[in-house]
Design a protein around this motif. Structure first.
Motif, PDB file in Angstrom:
ATOM      1  N   THR A 109     -15.944  56.519   6.154  1.00  0.00           N
ATOM      2  CA  THR A 109     -15.079  57.550   5.541  1.00  0.00           C
ATOM      3  C   THR A 109     -13.580  57.267   5.749  1.00  0.00           C
ATOM      4  O   THR A 109     -12.565  57.766   5.306  1.00  0.00           O
ATOM      5  CB  THR A 109     -15.083  58.764   6.088  1.00  0.00           C
ATOM      6  OG1 THR A 109     -14.907  58.961   7.587  1.00  0.00           O
ATOM      7  CG2 THR A 109     -16.493  59.549   5.961  1.00  0.00           C
ATOM      8  N   ALA A 110     -13.311  55.779   6.175  1.00  0.00           N
ATOM      9  CA  ALA A 110     -11.942  55.429   6.541  1.00  0.00           C
ATOM     10  C   ALA A 110     -11.393  54.662   5.423  1.00  0.00           C
ATOM     11  O   ALA A 110     -12.238  54.036   4.787  1.00  0.00           O
ATOM     12  CB  ALA A 110     -11.846  54.469   7.646  1.00  0.00           C
ATOM     13  N   ASP A 111     -10.186  54.788   5.006  1.00  0.00           N
ATOM     14  CA  ASP A 111      -9.376  53.997   4.181  1.00  0.00           C
ATOM     15  C   ASP A 111      -9.216  52.592   4.451  1.00  0.00           C
ATOM     16  O   ASP A 111      -9.067  51.432   3.937  1.00  0.00           O
ATOM     17  CB  ASP A 111      -8.230  54.589   3.601  1.00  0.00           C
ATOM     18  CG  ASP A 111      -8.260  55.942   3.102  1.00  0.00           C
ATOM     19  OD1 ASP A 111      -8.563  56.117   1.765  1.00  0.00           O
ATOM     20  OD2 ASP A 111      -8.147  56.885   3.730  1.00  0.00           O
ATOM     21  N   PHE A 112      -9.012  52.661   5.739  1.00  0.00           N
ATOM     22  CA  PHE A 112      -8.644  51.233   6.547  1.00  0.00           C
ATOM     23  C   PHE A 112      -9.217  50.935   7.825  1.00  0.00           C
ATOM     24  O   PHE A 112      -9.598  52.140   8.572  1.00  0.00           O
ATOM     25  CB  PHE A 112      -6.944  51.385   7.105  1.00  0.00           C
ATOM     26  CG  PHE A 112      -6.297  50.268   6.433  1.00  0.00           C
ATOM     27  CD1 PHE A 112      -6.024  48.934   6.964  1.00  0.00           C
ATOM     28  CD2 PHE A 112      -5.795  50.208   5.170  1.00  0.00           C
ATOM     29  CE1 PHE A 112      -5.451  47.957   6.337  1.00  0.00           C
ATOM     30  CE2 PHE A 112      -5.109  49.251   4.564  1.00  0.00           C
ATOM     31  CZ  PHE A 112      -4.775  47.999   5.034  1.00  0.00           C
ATOM     32  N   ALA A 113      -9.992  49.932   8.066  1.00  0.00           N
ATOM     33  CA  ALA A 113     -10.549  49.763   9.203  1.00  0.00           C
ATOM     34  C   ALA A 113     -10.242  48.481  10.162  1.00  0.00           C
ATOM     35  O   ALA A 113      -9.946  47.477   9.374  1.00  0.00           O
ATOM     36  CB  ALA A 113     -12.077  49.674   8.971  1.00  0.00           C
ATOM     37  N   PHE A 114     -10.197  48.430  11.411  1.00  0.00           N
ATOM     38  CA  PHE A 114      -9.964  47.359  12.299  1.00  0.00           C
ATOM     39  C   PHE A 114     -11.192  47.418  13.191  1.00  0.00           C
ATOM     40  O   PHE A 114     -11.384  47.902  14.127  1.00  0.00           O
ATOM     41  CB  PHE A 114      -8.688  47.288  12.968  1.00  0.00           C
ATOM     42  CG  PHE A 114      -8.334  46.248  13.900  1.00  0.00           C
ATOM     43  CD1 PHE A 114      -8.139  44.776  13.410  1.00  0.00           C
ATOM     44  CD2 PHE A 114      -8.262  46.321  15.198  1.00  0.00           C
ATOM     45  CE1 PHE A 114      -7.969  43.921  14.192  1.00  0.00           C
ATOM     46  CE2 PHE A 114      -7.901  45.436  16.036  1.00  0.00           C
ATOM     47  CZ  PHE A 114      -7.879  44.133  15.678  1.00  0.00           C
ATOM     48  N   PRO A 148     -14.398  54.676   0.949  1.00  0.00           N
ATOM     49  CA  PRO A 148     -13.009  54.572   0.461  1.00  0.00           C
ATOM     50  C   PRO A 148     -12.064  53.230   1.016  1.00  0.00           C
ATOM     51  O   PRO A 148     -10.875  53.289   0.711  1.00  0.00           O
ATOM     52  CB  PRO A 148     -12.208  55.967   0.651  1.00  0.00           C
ATOM     53  CG  PRO A 148     -12.637  56.196   2.098  1.00  0.00           C
ATOM     54  CD  PRO A 148     -14.195  55.741   1.882  1.00  0.00           C
ATOM     55  N   LEU A 149     -12.716  52.649   1.552  1.00  0.00           N
ATOM     56  CA  LEU A 149     -12.182  51.484   2.262  1.00  0.00           C
ATOM     57  C   LEU A 149     -11.303  50.672   1.405  1.00  0.00           C
ATOM     58  O   LEU A 149     -11.659  50.132   0.405  1.00  0.00           O
ATOM     59  CB  LEU A 149     -13.236  50.629   3.019  1.00  0.00           C
ATOM     60  CG  LEU A 149     -12.743  49.525   3.963  1.00  0.00           C
ATOM     61  CD1 LEU A 149     -12.222  50.236   5.172  1.00  0.00           C
ATOM     62  CD2 LEU A 149     -13.956  48.624   4.467  1.00  0.00           C
ATOM     63  N   LYS A 150      -9.880  50.612   1.531  1.00  0.00           N
ATOM     64  CA  LYS A 150      -9.276  49.757   0.846  1.00  0.00           C
ATOM     65  C   LYS A 150      -9.279  48.346   1.323  1.00  0.00           C
ATOM     66  O   LYS A 150      -9.027  47.203   0.761  1.00  0.00           O
ATOM     67  CB  LYS A 150      -7.630  50.264   0.850  1.00  0.00           C
ATOM     68  CG  LYS A 150      -7.575  51.630   0.076  1.00  0.00           C
ATOM     69  CD  LYS A 150      -6.003  52.044   0.120  1.00  0.00           C
ATOM     70  CE  LYS A 150      -5.910  53.382  -0.584  1.00  0.00           C
ATOM     71  NZ  LYS A 150      -6.690  54.354  -0.044  1.00  0.00           N
ATOM     72  N   ALA A 151      -9.282  48.153   2.739  1.00  0.00           N
ATOM     73  CA  ALA A 151      -9.141  46.803   3.413  1.00  0.00           C
ATOM     74  C   ALA A 151      -9.861  46.790   4.777  1.00  0.00           C
ATOM     75  O   ALA A 151      -9.457  47.874   5.639  1.00  0.00           O
ATOM     76  CB  ALA A 151      -7.806  46.263   3.510  1.00  0.00           C
ATOM     77  N   LEU A 152     -10.683  46.093   4.955  1.00  0.00           N
ATOM     78  CA  LEU A 152     -11.207  45.833   6.264  1.00  0.00           C
ATOM     79  C   LEU A 152     -10.685  44.542   7.124  1.00  0.00           C
ATOM     80  O   LEU A 152     -10.551  43.531   6.574  1.00  0.00           O
ATOM     81  CB  LEU A 152     -12.782  45.625   6.550  1.00  0.00           C
ATOM     82  CG  LEU A 152     -13.471  45.095   7.614  1.00  0.00           C
ATOM     83  CD1 LEU A 152     -13.111  46.371   8.714  1.00  0.00           C
ATOM     84  CD2 LEU A 152     -14.636  44.921   7.460  1.00  0.00           C
TER      85      LEU A 152
END
Length: 470
Positions: A109-114, A148-152
Protein backbone atom coordinates in the motif's frame (compact mmCIF):
# COMPACT_ATOMS: atom_id res chain seq x y z
CA UNK A 1 -0.71 21.71 -11.98
CA UNK A 2 -0.74 24.81 -9.79
CA UNK A 3 -0.26 28.34 -11.12
CA UNK A 4 3.11 28.44 -9.35
CA UNK A 5 4.21 25.25 -11.10
CA UNK A 6 3.06 26.57 -14.47
CA UNK A 7 5.39 29.57 -14.13
CA UNK A 8 8.55 27.53 -13.55
CA UNK A 9 10.33 25.42 -16.14
CA UNK A 10 10.64 21.73 -15.47
CA UNK A 11 14.44 22.00 -15.53
CA UNK A 12 14.45 24.81 -12.95
CA UNK A 13 11.99 22.91 -10.80
CA UNK A 14 14.06 19.72 -10.81
CA UNK A 15 17.30 21.64 -10.23
CA UNK A 16 15.77 23.39 -7.21
CA UNK A 17 14.58 20.04 -5.89
CA UNK A 18 18.05 18.53 -6.17
CA UNK A 19 19.53 21.44 -4.20
CA UNK A 20 16.99 20.95 -1.40
CA UNK A 21 17.34 17.16 -1.37
CA UNK A 22 21.16 17.38 -1.28
CA UNK A 23 21.34 19.85 1.59
CA UNK A 24 23.86 18.60 4.16
CA UNK A 25 24.70 15.52 2.07
CA UNK A 26 28.26 16.10 0.96
CA UNK A 27 29.32 14.66 -2.42
CA UNK A 28 25.82 13.26 -2.94
CA UNK A 29 24.42 15.69 -5.54
CA UNK A 30 24.74 13.30 -8.50
CA UNK A 31 23.37 10.39 -6.46
CA UNK A 32 20.36 12.46 -5.44
CA UNK A 33 19.88 13.73 -9.00
CA UNK A 34 19.87 10.34 -10.75
CA UNK A 35 17.79 8.81 -7.93
CA UNK A 36 15.20 11.53 -8.45
CA UNK A 37 15.36 10.97 -12.21
CA UNK A 38 14.75 7.26 -11.78
CA UNK A 39 11.87 7.85 -9.34
CA UNK A 40 10.17 10.30 -11.71
CA UNK A 41 10.48 7.76 -14.53
CA UNK A 42 8.91 5.12 -12.28
CA UNK A 43 11.97 2.86 -12.23
CA UNK A 44 13.46 0.99 -9.30
CA UNK A 45 16.81 2.06 -7.84
CA UNK A 46 19.69 0.06 -6.36
CA UNK A 47 22.06 1.97 -4.06
CA UNK A 48 25.36 0.13 -3.74
CA UNK A 49 27.69 1.11 -0.92
CA UNK A 50 28.99 0.53 2.57
CA UNK A 51 26.80 1.10 5.64
CA UNK A 52 26.67 4.63 6.98
CA UNK A 53 26.81 6.42 3.60
CA UNK A 54 23.33 8.02 3.84
CA UNK A 55 21.55 5.57 1.53
CA UNK A 56 18.40 5.37 3.67
CA UNK A 57 18.39 9.14 4.18
CA UNK A 58 18.52 9.69 0.41
CA UNK A 59 15.60 7.30 -0.08
CA UNK A 60 13.48 9.06 2.56
CA UNK A 61 14.20 12.47 1.08
CA UNK A 62 13.33 11.34 -2.45
CA UNK A 63 9.92 10.17 -1.21
CA UNK A 64 9.17 13.69 0.02
CA UNK A 65 9.21 14.98 -3.56
CA UNK A 66 5.73 13.53 -3.96
CA UNK A 67 2.65 14.92 -2.26
CA UNK A 68 0.63 12.83 0.18
CA UNK A 69 2.74 9.69 -0.14
CA UNK A 70 3.05 6.74 2.18
CA UNK A 71 6.58 5.50 2.84
CA UNK A 72 7.56 1.96 3.78
CA UNK A 73 11.01 1.04 5.01
CA UNK A 74 12.51 -2.22 6.20
CA UNK A 75 15.96 -3.65 6.97
CA UNK A 76 16.15 -7.12 5.44
CA UNK A 77 17.83 -10.05 7.13
CA UNK A 78 18.03 -13.81 6.77
CA UNK A 79 15.09 -14.35 9.12
CA UNK A 80 12.79 -11.77 7.54
CA UNK A 81 9.37 -13.17 6.70
CA UNK A 82 6.72 -12.08 4.17
CA UNK A 83 4.71 -10.77 7.14
CA UNK A 84 7.44 -8.20 7.82
CA UNK A 85 7.16 -6.74 4.33
CA UNK A 86 3.68 -7.50 3.00
CA UNK A 87 1.68 -7.55 6.22
CA UNK A 88 0.35 -10.18 8.65
CA UNK A 89 -2.23 -12.76 7.70
CA UNK A 90 -5.75 -11.76 8.73
CA UNK A 91 -6.91 -14.14 11.46
CA UNK A 92 -10.56 -13.31 10.78
CA UNK A 93 -10.20 -14.18 7.07
CA UNK A 94 -8.17 -17.27 7.91
CA UNK A 95 -11.08 -18.61 9.99
CA UNK A 96 -13.12 -18.49 6.79
CA UNK A 97 -10.43 -20.35 4.83
CA UNK A 98 -9.21 -17.15 3.16
CA UNK A 99 -5.45 -16.60 3.22
CA UNK A 100 -5.38 -12.81 3.02
CA UNK A 101 -2.83 -10.39 4.40
CA UNK A 102 -3.60 -7.10 6.11
CA UNK A 103 -1.45 -4.92 3.84
CA UNK A 104 -2.32 -1.48 5.22
CA UNK A 105 0.91 0.23 6.31
CA UNK A 106 3.10 -2.30 4.48
CA UNK A 107 4.79 -2.33 1.10
CA UNK A 108 1.70 -3.26 -1.03
CA UNK A 109 0.00 0.00 0.00
CA UNK A 110 3.07 2.26 -0.11
CA UNK A 111 3.87 4.89 -2.74
CA UNK A 112 7.53 4.69 -1.85
CA UNK A 113 9.54 1.82 -0.40
CA UNK A 114 13.11 1.46 0.83
CA UNK A 115 14.49 -2.03 1.44
CA UNK A 116 17.93 -2.08 3.02
CA UNK A 117 20.25 -5.09 2.61
CA UNK A 118 17.82 -6.49 0.06
CA UNK A 119 19.87 -9.55 -0.94
CA UNK A 120 19.80 -10.92 2.61
CA UNK A 121 16.06 -11.54 2.29
CA UNK A 122 14.31 -14.87 1.72
CA UNK A 123 13.35 -16.16 -1.76
CA UNK A 124 9.66 -15.92 -0.81
CA UNK A 125 9.97 -12.14 -0.32
CA UNK A 126 12.18 -11.55 -3.34
CA UNK A 127 9.95 -13.51 -5.71
CA UNK A 128 6.93 -11.49 -4.58
CA UNK A 129 8.90 -8.28 -5.08
CA UNK A 130 9.58 -9.32 -8.67
CA UNK A 131 5.84 -9.44 -9.41
CA UNK A 132 5.24 -6.11 -7.68
CA UNK A 133 8.02 -4.35 -9.63
CA UNK A 134 6.96 -5.93 -12.92
CA UNK A 135 3.23 -5.43 -12.78
CA UNK A 136 2.59 -3.11 -9.82
CA UNK A 137 0.26 -5.84 -8.55
CA UNK A 138 0.24 -7.78 -5.27
CA UNK A 139 -1.56 -11.11 -5.30
CA UNK A 140 -3.33 -11.21 -1.95
CA UNK A 141 -5.05 -14.55 -1.60
CA UNK A 142 -7.01 -15.05 -4.78
CA UNK A 143 -7.28 -11.35 -5.57
CA UNK A 144 -4.93 -9.00 -7.40
CA UNK A 145 -4.45 -5.71 -5.57
CA UNK A 146 -3.05 -2.70 -7.40
CA UNK A 147 0.15 -1.39 -5.79
CA UNK A 148 0.52 2.43 -5.84
CA UNK A 149 4.32 2.10 -5.76
CA UNK A 150 6.01 4.94 -7.63
CA UNK A 151 9.53 3.75 -6.96
CA UNK A 152 11.30 1.06 -4.98
CA UNK A 153 14.74 1.92 -3.64
CA UNK A 154 16.89 -0.98 -2.49
CA UNK A 155 20.34 -0.85 -0.92
CA UNK A 156 23.16 -3.23 -0.17
CA UNK A 157 26.92 -3.34 0.21
CA UNK A 158 27.05 -6.30 -2.17
CA UNK A 159 25.63 -7.32 -5.53
CA UNK A 160 23.33 -10.36 -5.57
CA UNK A 161 25.20 -13.64 -4.99
CA UNK A 162 25.50 -15.84 -8.08
CA UNK A 163 23.45 -18.99 -8.70
CA UNK A 164 20.67 -17.92 -6.33
CA UNK A 165 18.05 -17.13 -9.00
CA UNK A 166 18.25 -13.39 -8.31
CA UNK A 167 19.23 -12.28 -11.83
CA UNK A 168 15.65 -11.47 -12.86
CA UNK A 169 15.05 -9.24 -9.82
CA UNK A 170 18.43 -7.52 -10.17
CA UNK A 171 17.62 -6.83 -13.82
CA UNK A 172 14.58 -4.80 -12.68
CA UNK A 173 16.78 -2.32 -10.85
CA UNK A 174 17.55 -0.24 -13.90
CA UNK A 175 19.41 2.48 -12.00
CA UNK A 176 22.43 1.19 -10.06
CA UNK A 177 24.18 3.92 -8.13
CA UNK A 178 27.49 3.76 -6.28
CA UNK A 179 27.41 5.48 -2.87
CA UNK A 180 30.95 5.94 -1.58
CA UNK A 181 32.09 7.49 1.72
CA UNK A 182 32.98 11.18 1.62
CA UNK A 183 36.35 11.54 -0.13
CA UNK A 184 37.31 15.23 -0.13
CA UNK A 185 39.07 16.36 3.04
CA UNK A 186 37.20 19.67 3.15
CA UNK A 187 33.83 17.93 2.94
CA UNK A 188 34.87 15.35 5.51
CA UNK A 189 35.77 18.10 7.98
CA UNK A 190 32.44 19.83 7.32
CA UNK A 191 30.76 16.51 8.04
CA UNK A 192 32.55 16.30 11.38
CA UNK A 193 31.72 19.87 12.35
CA UNK A 194 28.11 19.93 11.17
CA UNK A 195 24.92 18.50 12.61
CA UNK A 196 23.46 15.28 11.27
CA UNK A 197 21.54 15.84 8.02
CA UNK A 198 17.82 15.96 8.75
CA UNK A 199 15.20 13.72 7.18
CA UNK A 200 12.49 16.34 7.67
CA UNK A 201 13.36 18.73 4.87
CA UNK A 202 10.81 21.28 3.70
CA UNK A 203 9.87 21.12 0.02
CA UNK A 204 7.64 23.96 -1.28
CA UNK A 205 4.29 22.94 -2.75
CA UNK A 206 5.27 24.43 -6.09
CA UNK A 207 8.12 21.95 -6.40
CA UNK A 208 6.41 18.78 -5.21
CA UNK A 209 4.71 16.42 -7.66
CA UNK A 210 1.09 15.47 -7.09
CA UNK A 211 -0.20 12.00 -7.94
CA UNK A 212 -2.04 13.32 -11.00
CA UNK A 213 1.03 15.15 -12.25
CA UNK A 214 3.15 12.03 -11.79
CA UNK A 215 0.65 10.13 -13.95
CA UNK A 216 0.75 12.89 -16.58
CA UNK A 217 4.53 12.66 -16.78
CA UNK A 218 4.34 9.21 -18.38
CA UNK A 219 2.15 10.40 -21.25
CA UNK A 220 4.48 13.33 -21.92
CA UNK A 221 7.72 11.39 -21.65
CA UNK A 222 6.78 8.82 -24.32
CA UNK A 223 6.52 11.65 -26.86
CA UNK A 224 10.22 12.47 -26.47
CA UNK A 225 12.27 11.43 -29.51
CA UNK A 226 15.71 9.80 -29.57
CA UNK A 227 18.26 11.51 -31.81
CA UNK A 228 20.17 9.54 -34.43
CA UNK A 229 23.42 10.31 -32.59
CA UNK A 230 22.05 8.63 -29.46
CA UNK A 231 20.94 5.59 -31.47
CA UNK A 232 24.48 5.37 -32.88
CA UNK A 233 26.02 5.67 -29.41
CA UNK A 234 23.75 2.99 -27.93
CA UNK A 235 24.36 0.58 -30.81
CA UNK A 236 28.11 1.08 -30.52
CA UNK A 237 27.88 0.40 -26.77
CA UNK A 238 25.99 -2.84 -27.48
CA UNK A 239 28.70 -3.97 -29.91
CA UNK A 240 31.42 -3.04 -27.41
CA UNK A 241 29.63 -4.96 -24.64
CA UNK A 242 29.54 -8.06 -26.85
CA UNK A 243 33.29 -7.76 -27.39
CA UNK A 244 33.86 -7.18 -23.67
CA UNK A 245 31.83 -10.29 -22.81
CA UNK A 246 33.86 -12.46 -25.19
CA UNK A 247 37.10 -11.30 -23.57
CA UNK A 248 35.77 -11.34 -19.98
CA UNK A 249 33.33 -14.25 -19.63
CA UNK A 250 33.61 -14.36 -15.83
CA UNK A 251 32.37 -10.77 -15.44
CA UNK A 252 30.20 -10.61 -18.55
CA UNK A 253 27.38 -8.05 -18.72
CA UNK A 254 23.94 -9.09 -19.93
CA UNK A 255 21.45 -6.34 -20.76
CA UNK A 256 18.02 -7.67 -21.65
CA UNK A 257 15.79 -6.07 -24.27
CA UNK A 258 13.39 -5.18 -21.46
CA UNK A 259 16.19 -3.43 -19.63
CA UNK A 260 17.15 -1.44 -22.73
CA UNK A 261 13.52 -0.32 -23.01
CA UNK A 262 13.56 0.89 -19.40
CA UNK A 263 16.88 2.63 -19.97
CA UNK A 264 15.43 4.43 -22.99
CA UNK A 265 12.54 5.57 -20.77
CA UNK A 266 15.01 7.00 -18.25
CA UNK A 267 16.87 8.85 -21.03
CA UNK A 268 13.58 10.26 -22.33
CA UNK A 269 12.68 11.35 -18.81
CA UNK A 270 16.04 13.09 -18.52
CA UNK A 271 15.36 15.00 -21.74
CA UNK A 272 11.82 15.94 -20.69
CA UNK A 273 12.93 17.16 -17.27
CA UNK A 274 15.50 19.36 -19.05
CA UNK A 275 12.74 20.96 -21.16
CA UNK A 276 13.81 19.09 -24.29
CA UNK A 277 11.81 17.05 -26.80
CA UNK A 278 14.78 14.93 -27.84
CA UNK A 279 17.34 12.70 -26.15
CA UNK A 280 20.83 14.00 -26.98
CA UNK A 281 24.33 12.50 -26.48
CA UNK A 282 24.90 14.05 -23.03
CA UNK A 283 21.93 12.03 -21.73
CA UNK A 284 23.69 8.77 -22.62
CA UNK A 285 26.31 9.44 -19.94
CA UNK A 286 23.56 8.43 -17.48
CA UNK A 287 24.15 4.88 -18.73
CA UNK A 288 27.14 4.82 -16.36
CA UNK A 289 24.55 4.06 -13.67
CA UNK A 290 22.57 1.52 -15.69
CA UNK A 291 24.80 -1.05 -17.40
CA UNK A 292 27.31 -2.35 -14.86
CA UNK A 293 26.46 -5.53 -12.98
CA UNK A 294 29.47 -6.25 -10.72
CA UNK A 295 32.08 -4.21 -8.90
CA UNK A 296 34.64 -5.99 -11.10
CA UNK A 297 33.21 -4.69 -14.38
CA UNK A 298 31.94 -1.26 -13.36
CA UNK A 299 35.01 0.77 -14.36
CA UNK A 300 35.43 -1.06 -17.67
CA UNK A 301 31.78 -0.51 -18.59
CA UNK A 302 32.15 3.16 -17.71
CA UNK A 303 35.16 3.40 -20.05
CA UNK A 304 33.18 1.76 -22.86
CA UNK A 305 30.33 4.26 -22.44
CA UNK A 306 32.60 7.31 -22.38
CA UNK A 307 34.57 6.07 -25.40
CA UNK A 308 31.40 5.58 -27.45
CA UNK A 309 30.03 8.97 -26.41
CA UNK A 310 33.27 10.67 -27.47
CA UNK A 311 33.40 8.83 -30.78
CA UNK A 312 29.79 9.07 -31.91
CA UNK A 313 28.27 12.15 -30.27
CA UNK A 314 28.78 14.44 -33.27
CA UNK A 315 25.89 15.38 -35.52
CA UNK A 316 27.40 14.75 -38.95
CA UNK A 317 29.56 11.64 -38.64
CA UNK A 318 27.64 9.85 -41.40
CA UNK A 319 27.85 12.88 -43.70
CA UNK A 320 31.58 13.18 -43.05
CA UNK A 321 32.17 9.47 -43.71
CA UNK A 322 30.34 9.80 -47.02
CA UNK A 323 32.32 12.93 -47.91
CA UNK A 324 35.64 11.24 -47.10
CA UNK A 325 34.85 8.31 -49.40
CA UNK A 326 33.87 10.62 -52.25
CA UNK A 327 36.92 12.82 -51.69
CA UNK A 328 39.27 9.83 -51.76
CA UNK A 329 37.75 8.81 -55.09
CA UNK A 330 38.27 12.36 -56.34
CA UNK A 331 41.93 12.37 -55.24
CA UNK A 332 42.48 9.07 -57.03
CA UNK A 333 40.79 10.42 -60.15
CA UNK A 334 43.02 13.50 -60.11
CA UNK A 335 46.12 11.38 -59.66
CA UNK A 336 45.18 8.94 -62.44
CA UNK A 337 44.23 11.70 -64.87
CA UNK A 338 46.95 14.28 -64.30
CA UNK A 339 49.94 12.02 -63.59
CA UNK A 340 51.56 9.01 -65.19
CA UNK A 341 50.89 5.90 -63.10
CA UNK A 342 53.87 3.92 -64.47
CA UNK A 343 57.28 4.62 -65.94
CA UNK A 344 57.21 5.08 -69.73
CA UNK A 345 60.25 3.44 -71.39
CA UNK A 346 62.02 4.39 -74.64
CA UNK A 347 61.67 1.24 -76.77
CA UNK A 348 62.78 2.65 -80.16
CA UNK A 349 64.75 0.08 -82.23
CA UNK A 350 68.46 0.77 -82.42
CA UNK A 351 70.09 -0.20 -85.71
CA UNK A 352 73.26 -1.24 -83.92
CA UNK A 353 71.49 -3.59 -81.48
CA UNK A 354 70.50 -6.28 -84.02
CA UNK A 355 72.62 -7.50 -86.89
CA UNK A 356 70.75 -8.89 -89.87
CA UNK A 357 73.77 -9.13 -92.24
CA UNK A 358 75.10 -12.23 -93.94
CA UNK A 359 73.67 -15.68 -93.68
CA UNK A 360 74.21 -16.01 -89.96
CA UNK A 361 70.70 -14.72 -89.06
CA UNK A 362 70.43 -13.04 -85.63
CA UNK A 363 73.47 -11.92 -83.78
CA UNK A 364 72.63 -13.89 -80.66
CA UNK A 365 74.96 -12.01 -78.31
CA UNK A 366 73.58 -8.64 -79.38
CA UNK A 367 69.98 -9.87 -79.14
CA UNK A 368 70.44 -11.28 -75.66
CA UNK A 369 72.13 -8.08 -74.52
CA UNK A 370 69.17 -6.07 -75.81
CA UNK A 371 66.64 -8.49 -74.33
CA UNK A 372 68.21 -8.52 -70.85
CA UNK A 373 68.82 -4.78 -70.55
CA UNK A 374 66.22 -2.28 -69.23
CA UNK A 375 65.34 0.38 -71.77
CA UNK A 376 65.97 3.93 -70.70
CA UNK A 377 63.03 5.70 -68.95
CA UNK A 378 61.40 8.19 -71.24
CA UNK A 379 58.83 9.55 -68.73
CA UNK A 380 59.06 8.85 -64.99
CA UNK A 381 56.12 7.62 -62.93
CA UNK A 382 54.43 10.58 -61.20
CA UNK A 383 55.28 13.05 -63.94
CA UNK A 384 52.43 15.46 -64.62
CA UNK A 385 50.44 15.03 -67.81
CA UNK A 386 49.01 17.82 -69.87
CA UNK A 387 45.25 17.20 -70.24
CA UNK A 388 42.68 18.88 -72.42
CA UNK A 389 40.91 21.95 -71.00
CA UNK A 390 37.52 20.24 -70.72
CA UNK A 391 38.93 17.47 -68.52
CA UNK A 392 40.66 20.00 -66.28
CA UNK A 393 37.47 22.08 -65.95
CA UNK A 394 35.56 18.94 -64.94
CA UNK A 395 38.00 18.20 -62.13
CA UNK A 396 38.12 21.83 -60.97
CA UNK A 397 34.33 21.77 -60.69
CA UNK A 398 34.43 18.44 -58.80
CA UNK A 399 36.99 19.85 -56.33
CA UNK A 400 34.90 22.97 -55.82
CA UNK A 401 31.79 20.88 -55.18
CA UNK A 402 33.68 18.68 -52.71
CA UNK A 403 34.95 21.72 -50.81
CA UNK A 404 31.46 23.24 -50.82
CA UNK A 405 29.97 20.04 -49.40
CA UNK A 406 32.59 19.99 -46.66
CA UNK A 407 31.90 23.63 -45.77
CA UNK A 408 28.21 22.75 -45.30
CA UNK A 409 29.24 19.99 -42.88
CA UNK A 410 31.53 22.40 -41.02
CA UNK A 411 28.80 25.06 -40.77
CA UNK A 412 26.34 22.46 -39.51
CA UNK A 413 28.88 21.29 -36.94
CA UNK A 414 29.48 24.82 -35.68
CA UNK A 415 25.75 25.38 -35.35
CA UNK A 416 25.38 22.01 -33.60
CA UNK A 417 28.10 22.90 -31.07
CA UNK A 418 26.50 26.27 -30.32
CA UNK A 419 23.14 24.63 -29.69
CA UNK A 420 24.51 21.65 -27.75
CA UNK A 421 26.61 23.86 -25.47
CA UNK A 422 23.41 25.18 -23.90
CA UNK A 423 21.46 21.91 -24.12
CA UNK A 424 24.28 19.94 -22.49
CA UNK A 425 23.60 21.64 -19.18
CA UNK A 426 21.75 18.94 -17.26
CA UNK A 427 21.38 18.32 -13.52
CA UNK A 428 21.72 14.58 -14.09
CA UNK A 429 25.30 14.58 -15.43
CA UNK A 430 28.15 16.36 -13.60
CA UNK A 431 29.84 19.11 -15.60
CA UNK A 432 33.10 17.17 -15.45
CA UNK A 433 31.42 14.40 -17.45
CA UNK A 434 29.14 16.44 -19.74
CA UNK A 435 32.21 18.29 -21.03
CA UNK A 436 33.18 15.03 -22.77
CA UNK A 437 30.51 15.70 -25.39
CA UNK A 438 31.70 19.25 -25.93
CA UNK A 439 35.35 18.18 -26.14
CA UNK A 440 34.44 15.47 -28.66
CA UNK A 441 32.59 18.03 -30.79
CA UNK A 442 35.54 20.44 -30.74
CA UNK A 443 37.95 17.66 -31.63
CA UNK A 444 35.66 16.67 -34.49
CA UNK A 445 35.57 20.29 -35.68
CA UNK A 446 39.39 20.38 -35.74
CA UNK A 447 39.39 17.25 -37.90
CA UNK A 448 36.92 18.94 -40.24
CA UNK A 449 39.17 21.99 -40.52
CA UNK A 450 42.10 19.73 -41.48
CA UNK A 451 39.92 18.15 -44.16
CA UNK A 452 39.09 21.66 -45.39
CA UNK A 453 42.78 22.52 -45.76
CA UNK A 454 43.37 19.32 -47.73
CA UNK A 455 40.37 19.99 -49.98
CA UNK A 456 41.51 23.56 -50.65
CA UNK A 457 45.02 22.32 -51.41
CA UNK A 458 43.70 19.77 -53.92
CA UNK A 459 41.61 22.44 -55.64
CA UNK A 460 44.61 24.79 -55.90
CA UNK A 461 46.79 22.01 -57.36
CA UNK A 462 44.21 21.06 -59.98
CA UNK A 463 43.79 24.71 -60.95
CA UNK A 464 47.58 24.99 -61.45
CA UNK A 465 47.95 21.91 -63.69
CA UNK A 466 48.94 22.41 -67.31
CA UNK A 467 46.59 21.77 -70.24
CA UNK A 468 47.40 20.51 -73.71
CA UNK A 469 47.17 22.65 -76.78
CA UNK A 470 44.80 20.25 -78.48
Amino acid sequence: MSHQQANISMKKRVTDLIVILSDGLYEREEIVAVSLLSALSGQSIFLYGLPGTAKSLIARRISKVFKDTTHFEYLMQRFSTPEDVFGPVSIRELKQDNYIRKTEGYLPTADFAFLDEIWKSSPAILNTLLTIINERIYRNGGKDEKVPLKALIAASNETPPPNQGLEALYDRFVMRIIVNPVEERENFEKLLEGDAASIDIEIPDGLQFSHDEFEQLSSEIVKVQISREVFTIINSIRVSLDEFNKDNPKVAVYVSDRRWQKIALILKTSAFLCDRTEVIPVDTLILRHCLWTLEQNREQINEIIEKCVKEFSCANNEMLNSWELNHKDLEKGVSDTFFYKENIYDTEKKEDVLNYGGNSGYDNDAFLKWFDSTPPIKIKKGTQKAVNPRTKDTFVKACEDSLSSLMEIIDEMKSYIAIQKKLNETPFVPSGKSVLVFDASNSHLKDLENHRLNAEHLLEKVQSYAISDS
